[in-house]
Write an enzyme that holds these catalytic residues in place. Structure first.
Site, PDB file in Angstrom:
ATOM      1  N   CYS A   1     -13.612  -8.152 119.345  1.00  0.00           N
ATOM      2  CA  CYS A   1     -12.877  -6.895 119.252  1.00  0.00           C
ATOM      3  C   CYS A   1     -12.029  -6.659 120.511  1.00  0.00           C
ATOM      4  CB  CYS A   1     -13.825  -5.738 118.949  1.00  0.00           C
ATOM      5  SG  CYS A   1     -12.956  -4.256 118.355  1.00  0.00           S
TER       6      CYS A   1
ATOM      7  N   HIS B   1     -16.191  -7.559 114.003  1.00  0.00           N
ATOM      8  CA  HIS B   1     -17.484  -7.615 114.690  1.00  0.00           C
ATOM      9  C   HIS B   1     -18.434  -8.518 113.905  1.00  0.00           C
ATOM     10  CE1 HIS B   1     -17.015  -4.454 117.761  1.00  0.00           C
ATOM     11  NE2 HIS B   1     -16.115  -3.978 116.909  1.00  0.00           N
TER      12      HIS B   1
ATOM     13  N   GLU C   1     -21.360  -9.406 114.667  1.00  0.00           N
ATOM     14  CA  GLU C   1     -22.723  -8.882 114.782  1.00  0.00           C
ATOM     15  C   GLU C   1     -22.989  -7.745 113.794  1.00  0.00           C
ATOM     16  OE1 GLU C   1     -20.404  -6.133 117.505  1.00  0.00           O
ATOM     17  OE2 GLU C   1     -20.255  -8.220 116.839  1.00  0.00           O
TER      18      GLU C   1
END
Length: 192
Positions: A76, A174, A176
């Site tokens: 990001c 993202h 994650e």
């Protein structure tokens, strides 16, 4: 050991939790020796570009990050700061990727937040990921398409959803927070 770069910003705990779920050991640190000796580096990011670059410069991380030779993954804002210039605060970036970061027009459609499709996927980050997979984005600025683009997302206009140059990898989304596809992308990074 994987070093997650600490700079008083970013999404460090979510990234560390995702790595832990994959069975990978990591440390959140701004210690130069730990970072230089880590097997892999993750440069996460959530925040504002100019204040984040100021913190990186204060710690000397703006010099360290581009000099790293092991695999590095920017996420990001981490990806955006790896580019040449960012319109957010007219910020000079690390210059790893030869592209600029621009604000999405028009203002009433930003931020780009939520799940969106990525295409034109290139390995190694996207090995075992199918075309048109959905990943999770939260951003108001985008990286231009360039020779370093390894996947594309279309929101208002096409932009780089990911970049790669040499040992440097980066994602605007993202991983994650992107479910099974994000986990696979992190696994692919761990195998590099």
């Amino acid at each position: 050991m994987i070093a997650i770069i600490k700079y008083n910003g970013g999404n460090v705990n979510s990234v560390q939790n995702a790595l832990e779920r994959l069975g990978a050991n990591s440390i959140i640190t701004d210690d130069f020796e730990l970072i230089k000796n880590a097997e892999k580096i993750i440069f996460p990011g959530v925040g504002e570009a100019s204040s984040t670059m100021k913190r990186l410069r204060e710690k000397g991380l703006d010099q360290l990050i581009p000099s790293l030779t092991q695999p590095v993954l920017g996420i990001c804002l981490g990806m955006q700061l790896m580019c040449k210039n960012n319109e957010e605060g007219n910020t000079e970036g690390l210059g790893i990727f030869d592209c600029n970061v621009k604000k999405f027009p028009p203002l009433d459609l930003v931020p780009h937040m939520g799940w969106n499709t990525v295409s034109d996927l290139k390995p190694p980050l996207f090995s075992e990921i199918s075309e048109e997979s959905d990943l999770y984005f939260v951003h108001s600025f985008y990286c231009e398409l360039s020779e370093h683009t390894t996947s594309v997302c279309d929101y208002i206009l096409p932009f780089s959803a990911s970049l790669q140059k040499d040992n440097f990898f980066a994602t605007q989304f993202h991983p994650e927070k992107s479910g099974k596809f994000g986990n696979q992308i992190l696994k692919n990074f761990l195998k590099i």
